[in-house]
Design an enzyme around this catalytic site. Structure first.
Site, PDB file in Angstrom:
ATOM      1  N   HIS A 177     -29.763  27.939   8.915  1.00  0.00           N
ATOM      2  CA  HIS A 177     -28.488  28.251   9.349  1.00  0.00           C
ATOM      3  C   HIS A 177     -28.471  28.816  10.857  1.00  0.00           C
ATOM      4  O   HIS A 177     -27.048  29.173  11.254  1.00  0.00           O
ATOM      5  CB  HIS A 177     -27.842  29.473   8.636  1.00  0.00           C
TER       6      HIS A 177
ATOM      7  N   LYS B  43     -15.082  36.892  14.388  1.00  0.00           N
ATOM      8  CA  LYS B  43     -16.073  36.712  14.161  1.00  0.00           C
ATOM      9  C   LYS B  43     -17.139  37.555  14.589  1.00  0.00           C
ATOM     10  O   LYS B  43     -16.853  38.436  15.382  1.00  0.00           O
ATOM     11  CB  LYS B  43     -16.339  35.214  14.586  1.00  0.00           C
ATOM     12  N   ARG B  44     -18.611  37.543  14.192  1.00  0.00           N
ATOM     13  CA  ARG B  44     -19.190  38.585  14.893  1.00  0.00           C
ATOM     14  C   ARG B  44     -19.328  38.299  16.402  1.00  0.00           C
ATOM     15  O   ARG B  44     -19.212  37.104  16.871  1.00  0.00           O
ATOM     16  CB  ARG B  44     -20.743  38.165  14.259  1.00  0.00           C
TER      17      ARG B  44
ATOM     18  N   LYS C  37     -21.101  32.751  21.050  1.00  0.00           N
ATOM     19  CA  LYS C  37     -19.523  32.237  20.538  1.00  0.00           C
ATOM     20  C   LYS C  37     -18.705  32.543  21.684  1.00  0.00           C
ATOM     21  O   LYS C  37     -17.476  32.202  21.371  1.00  0.00           O
ATOM     22  CB  LYS C  37     -19.305  33.426  19.552  1.00  0.00           C
TER      23      LYS C  37
ATOM     24  N   THR D 145     -17.474  28.968   9.529  1.00  0.00           N
ATOM     25  CA  THR D 145     -16.716  28.954   8.432  1.00  0.00           C
ATOM     26  C   THR D 145     -15.332  29.535   8.574  1.00  0.00           C
ATOM     27  O   THR D 145     -14.463  29.232   7.751  1.00  0.00           O
ATOM     28  CB  THR D 145     -17.642  29.599   7.167  1.00  0.00           C
TER      29      THR D 145
ATOM     30  N   LYS E 246     -11.500  28.484   7.313  1.00  0.00           N
ATOM     31  CA  LYS E 246     -10.521  29.390   6.759  1.00  0.00           C
ATOM     32  C   LYS E 246      -8.910  29.141   7.326  1.00  0.00           C
ATOM     33  O   LYS E 246      -7.917  29.372   6.978  1.00  0.00           O
ATOM     34  CB  LYS E 246     -10.820  30.964   6.534  1.00  0.00           C
TER      35      LYS E 246
HETATM   36  C1  26Q Z   1     -33.369  38.133  10.092  1.00  0.00           C
HETATM   37  C2  26Q Z   1     -34.201  39.022  10.251  1.00  0.00           C
HETATM   38  C3  26Q Z   1     -34.048  40.466  10.384  1.00  0.00           C
HETATM   39  C4  26Q Z   1     -32.899  40.999  10.243  1.00  0.00           C
HETATM   40  C5  26Q Z   1     -31.872  39.913   9.990  1.00  0.00           C
HETATM   41  C6  26Q Z   1     -31.881  38.560  10.101  1.00  0.00           C
HETATM   42  C7  26Q Z   1     -30.796  37.725   9.986  1.00  0.00           C
HETATM   43  C8  26Q Z   1     -29.828  38.285   9.120  1.00  0.00           C
HETATM   44  C9  26Q Z   1     -28.522  37.409   9.108  1.00  0.00           C
HETATM   45  C10 26Q Z   1     -30.787  36.700  10.733  1.00  0.00           C
HETATM   46  C11 26Q Z   1     -29.329  35.823  10.793  1.00  0.00           C
HETATM   47  C12 26Q Z   1     -28.482  36.221   9.927  1.00  0.00           C
HETATM   48  C13 26Q Z   1     -27.099  35.508   9.629  1.00  0.00           C
HETATM   49  C14 26Q Z   1     -27.024  34.502  10.290  1.00  0.00           C
HETATM   50  C15 26Q Z   1     -25.771  33.801  10.051  1.00  0.00           C
HETATM   51  O1  26Q Z   1     -24.651  34.150   9.526  1.00  0.00           O
HETATM   52  N1  26Q Z   1     -25.541  32.391  10.431  1.00  0.00           N
HETATM   53  C16 26Q Z   1     -24.496  31.756  10.265  1.00  0.00           C
HETATM   54  O2  26Q Z   1     -24.421  30.880   9.146  1.00  0.00           O
HETATM   55  C17 26Q Z   1     -23.066  30.690   8.676  1.00  0.00           C
HETATM   56  C18 26Q Z   1     -23.277  29.945   7.384  1.00  0.00           C
HETATM   57  O3  26Q Z   1     -24.075  28.870   7.436  1.00  0.00           O
HETATM   58  C19 26Q Z   1     -22.782  29.390   9.879  1.00  0.00           C
HETATM   59  O4  26Q Z   1     -21.533  28.709   9.652  1.00  0.00           O
HETATM   60  C20 26Q Z   1     -23.022  29.794  11.139  1.00  0.00           C
HETATM   61  O5  26Q Z   1     -22.765  28.982  12.246  1.00  0.00           O
HETATM   62  C21 26Q Z   1     -24.137  30.848  11.456  1.00  0.00           C
HETATM   63  O6  26Q Z   1     -24.283  31.317  12.759  1.00  0.00           O
END
Ligand code: 26Q
Length: 828
Positions: free
Chosen positions: A371, A564-565, A570, A672, A676
């Site tokens: 991702h 978004k975050r 971004k 995503t 929406k």
């Molecule tokens: C990893 C290790 C330790 C703590 C946290 C994490 C962690 C947690 C969540 C690393 C990444 C995430 C989330 C990533 C994320 O949301 N990525 C997004 O995924 C979406 C669905 O595929 C995409 O549409 C976005 O572009 C992408 O940024």
């Protein structure tokens, strides 16, 4: 003893409960009074609870029937392993799926209750950070609707995503104890408890077949208790399962401590087991290396795999020759990828298989989705932590790596550099386990989440692996579920659409394309109705903004939205710079043929992400000045929307005119939220990045505002990027930066936004924000002009919705199933 799965299959079909409003009324009353011991006039949460239990009863029989169908011998099943499932609220979704919205509304009316208010009582299940977690929830919805036998496995965090408050313009986090009032949508299933090992050491021995084996001894164990959440399909009697694990202590005492008289200490120590599932890590784009996080990951992987193996043993017995033909695991990013080693451990140590047989099963059942391309988000865990938490798993990873590197040296003899590059273990002062490489080596499929993202994975990050195994790599462009994001969130437009093209689009979004023909002159009536629906949705959003931010949005202005975050890549900053530019124009009287705008920015910053938090502060500071300047009036409004979450998006997306998708090209894997907004008839201003590209292709460049450098242009520029040259040649940009620098927005303290200014002007700014400023501002001006032509804008809005068919997760799931899972739907 009779096998309980077979016994279950032999029970007669359960009686269906009636769902007419009178039956719902009666059950609601019974739950409220006889079960909850409350009566009308009580806290509205209990009313929500009573109606939820009433509806849950209607889900139960389908849930059981679906489970039985899927557990039958010989059904190939898929498992979606994810540390996050951002479900949001459930009640409204089930009402839609069961087609009992109207009857329920009627039943509540008879008690003089408004269903909408009860729906609003539900706490969001915020078990995810953002895109990746919400995607998992949309996937579950689509699998149920397509009747795919897919089971979700995740963690039942006691505390989900933190709540965000704004104080003095700054983000304040508070814990989200979403389970405090109970959760009617979960079912505890202690009978499927699993035991998870941590710590201890490994021993080696030769078994009675003469095979060298390892075993994990002296472990400290915790228990994993499953809580099942029903996932209903859209009006198809199917209810799939999301199984969430909670950690608890075993009942064993530390005997030594116990006998030494430290009874309380030995009991209290058990508390630590429960910490594993206490809280969701709120990072969404950088790993933080915390040991507890790795514990969570192993806990999920081990509990889920043991659960599946136990079911296999019960239904199929000890013959594993069919296991790979009957099971497939989808790893949602690397977070659950330790499952590769855990499945090996179970097959080797517990099922006494030989390595090759175990590896054959593992590498034929695991599939990995990536991702992100951001290097800081790639998980690497110190070998030392692995050693301490799960020494047997580390040993297995070493063995996987040794055999893999042997294959690499066979492919590329004497290429030592390549071996080092590809090794699952990164050598150095501190040895690290590269989780993405473990996932790739252990999987038969590796996919990205949008076309450009999947290409960049092959060309860049995973190039060596692509050269070795080109056939593993594939793309699966993300989607969103049209049930939640249109049918539920946007009833006004949904009704209008269904009146004109029927209701098939809800379960088959490709049908939404029929709306394209409604943009011609002879459909003025439809276009008018579309406009009215949008205005009503804007009214609803304006009321929410008033309630949350105390700012009046005029529904005749353009609603320009970015939620978004918060992350530098971004580039919410680009949006803020544009707001300041508009403010400058107003102040200097440059407002000929002006389009009024209401700009909404929302999103959470990771608590340890300094720059993201400063960006929130800047948005609030600019908003304060803009909203309170009498010269500005209705021309421009800016709000920071607090505590953005799934349930707020259900109101925000339908009310948006303009969707802001401003990431630096090549950095947003997919996005995503962009989908929406499109589905709900917003027009996008966006870079050539992630799924924006596919949105642009679907809707055509007349109906999309593209700006900024492309990915290759960004990378070419990076070497010789000079932000100052953009400043020198652009008086608008100069004016914006001057206002920022002189402290116009810094009532906090002069210079408090200096780190932001510095980063924009830094030649090493990875996000190259200023390089896209001119293009962004010019494109925004085109947006403003387009908005003034109401007819044109309405048709652009219709075209966006009508072109969103591809972005349904139904399509995404069909592609995963066609290319990776190969499951039979119950409809086949
Ligand atoms: C990893 C290790 C330790 C703590 C946290 C994490 C962690 C947690 C969540 C690393 C990444 C995430 C989330 C990533 C994320 O949301 N990525 C997004 O995924 C979406 C669905 O595929 C995409 O549409 C976005 O572009 C992408 O940024």
């Amino acid at each position: 003893m009779m096998n309980d799965y077979l016994a279950l299959c032999m029970l007669p079909q359960m009686e269906r409960l009636p769902s007419d409003s009178k039956s719902l009324e009666d059950d609601f009353q019974r739950y409220l009074v006889h079960h909850l011991g409350r009566f009308q006039g009580c806290n509205p949460y209990f009313l929500y609870e009573a109606i939820s239990l009433t509806i849950r009863d209607r889900v139960m029989s389908n849930w059981r029937d679906t489970w039985v169908r899927h557990t039958k011998k010989g059904t190939r099943r898929g498992y979606y392993l994810s540390l996050e499932f951002l479900i949001g609220r459930s009640l409204g979704n089930h009402l839609l799926n069961l087609d009992i919205l109207n009857e329920t509304d009627k039943a509540m009316h008879s008690y003089a209750l408004r269903l909408e208010e009860l729906l609003d009582q539900e706490h969001d299940a915020g078990l995810g950070n953002g895109g990746l977690g919400r995607l998992a929830a949309c996937f579950m919805d689509s699998c149920a609707t397509l009747q795919l036998p897919v089971l979700g496995y995740g963690i039942r965090y006691e505390y989900g995503m933190f709540r965000q408050h704004i104080e003095n313009g700054e983000q304040i986090e508070s814990p989200d104890h979403w389970l405090r009032d109970g959760n009617p949508w979960e079912l505890e299933r202690p009978e499927y408890t699993q035991r998870i090992h941590f710590g201890g050491r490994t021993e080696h021995f030769i078994d009675n077949q003469g095979i060298g084996r390892g075993r994990w001894v002296g472990t400290e164990d915790v228990l994993a208790i499953p809580y099942d959440v029903p996932i209903s399909g859209y009006q198809n009697d199917t209810v799939n399962t999301l199984r969430l694990w909670k950690a608890t202590a075993t009942d064993e005492f530390n005997l030594e401590e116990f006998n030494a008289g430290s009874y309380t200490e030995s009991v209290a120590a058990k508390n630590s087991a429960e910490h594993i599932t206490m809280v969701l890590y709120p990072n969404d784009s950088s790993e933080n290396g915390k040991e507890l996080r790795l514990r969570q990951q192993y806990f999920l992987a081990s509990a889920s795999l043991q659960d599946i193996i136990a079911r296999w043993d019960q239904v199929e017995g000890s013959d594993y020759s069919n296991f790979a033909a009957q099971n497939v695991f989808q790893l949602n990013d690397t977070h659950p990828s330790v499952a590769v080693a855990e499945l090996m451990r179970i097959l080797l140590d517990e099922k006494r298989m030989e390595w090759d047989e175990a590896w054959d099963i593992t590498s034929k059942t695991m599939a990995y989705t990536n991702h992100t391309l951001l290097p800081e988000a790639l998980e690497k865990w110190p070998v030392s932590i692995f050693e301490k938490l799960m020494p047997r798993i580390l040993e297995i990873i070493y063995e996987i790596n040794a055999r893999f590197l042997h294959d690499v040296s066979f492919h590329w003899p004497a290429d030592v550099e390549r071996q080092q590059r590809m090794s699952i273990i990164e050598e150095g002062e501190q040895k690290l386990v590269r989780m993405a490489y473990l996932a790739i080596v252990g999987s038969f499929s590796v996919n990205g989440v949008a076309a450009i993202h999947s290409e960049l994975l092959k060309q860049g990050l995973f190039h060596d692996f692509y050269e070795m195994w080109p056939e593993k790599f594939n793309n699966k462009t993300n989607g969103v579920t049209p049930r939640r994001w249109m049918a539920h969130a946007n009833p006004e437009m949904s009704r209008l659409i269904s009146e004109n093209i029927g209701t098939d689009w809800i379960a088959d979004l490709s049908k939404i394309e029929m709306l394209k023909s409604f943009t011609t002159k002879k459909h003025r009536k439809f276009q008018k109705a579309w406009y009215i629906a949008k205005q009503l949705n804007k009214q609803r959003l304006a009321e929410l903004v008033m309630q949350e931010c105390g700012v009046q949005f005029d529904i005749n202005a353009m609603f320009d939205v970015q939620v978004k975050r918060i992350h530098e890549y971004k580039r919410q900053l680009l949006n803020v710079l544009h707001v300041i530019h508009l403010y400058n124009r107003i102040k200097r009287g440059d407002t000929e043929s002006w389009t009024n705008r209401c700009i909404l920015i929302g999103g959470k910053a990771a608590p340890g992400y300094y720059m993201a938090k400063l960006i929130i502060k800047l948005v609030n500071a600019v908003a304060d000045v803009v909203n309170n300047d009498p010269d500005v009036g209705d021309k421009l409004k800016l709000v920071f929307f607090p505590n953005y979450r799934v349930s707020s998006m259900e109101i925000i997306a339908p009310g948006a005119d303009l969707s802001e998708q401003t990431s630096t090209a090549g950095k947003e894997a997919s996005g995503t939220g962009n989908m929406k907004f499109m589905m709900n008839g917003a027009v996008t201003i966006g870079t050539y990045d992630g799924a924006n590209i596919e949105i642009l292709e679907a809707v055509g460049d007349d109906n999309f505002f593209l700006f900024g450098l492309k990915e290759d242009e960004i990378e070419d520029l990076r070497q010789h990027y000079h932000p100052q040259t953009y400043i020198d040649s652009d008086s608008d940009l100069q004016a914006v930066l001057q206002l920022l620098e002189c402290g116009h927005f810094s009532d906090c303290s002069v210079g408090c936004f200096d780190p932001i200014i510095q980063s924009l002007k830094n030649r090493n700014d990875p996000w190259m924000t200023l390089a896209d400023f001119r293009s962004y501002v010019d494109t925004q001006e085109k947006v403003s002009i387009a908005y003034q032509n109401r007819e044109r804008w309405i048709n652009m809005s219709i075209m966006n919705c009508a072109s969103s068919g591809f972005f349904s997760t139904d399509r995404t799931m069909e592609e995963y199933n066609r290319d990776i899972w190969k499951l039979e739907t119950s409809r086949d």
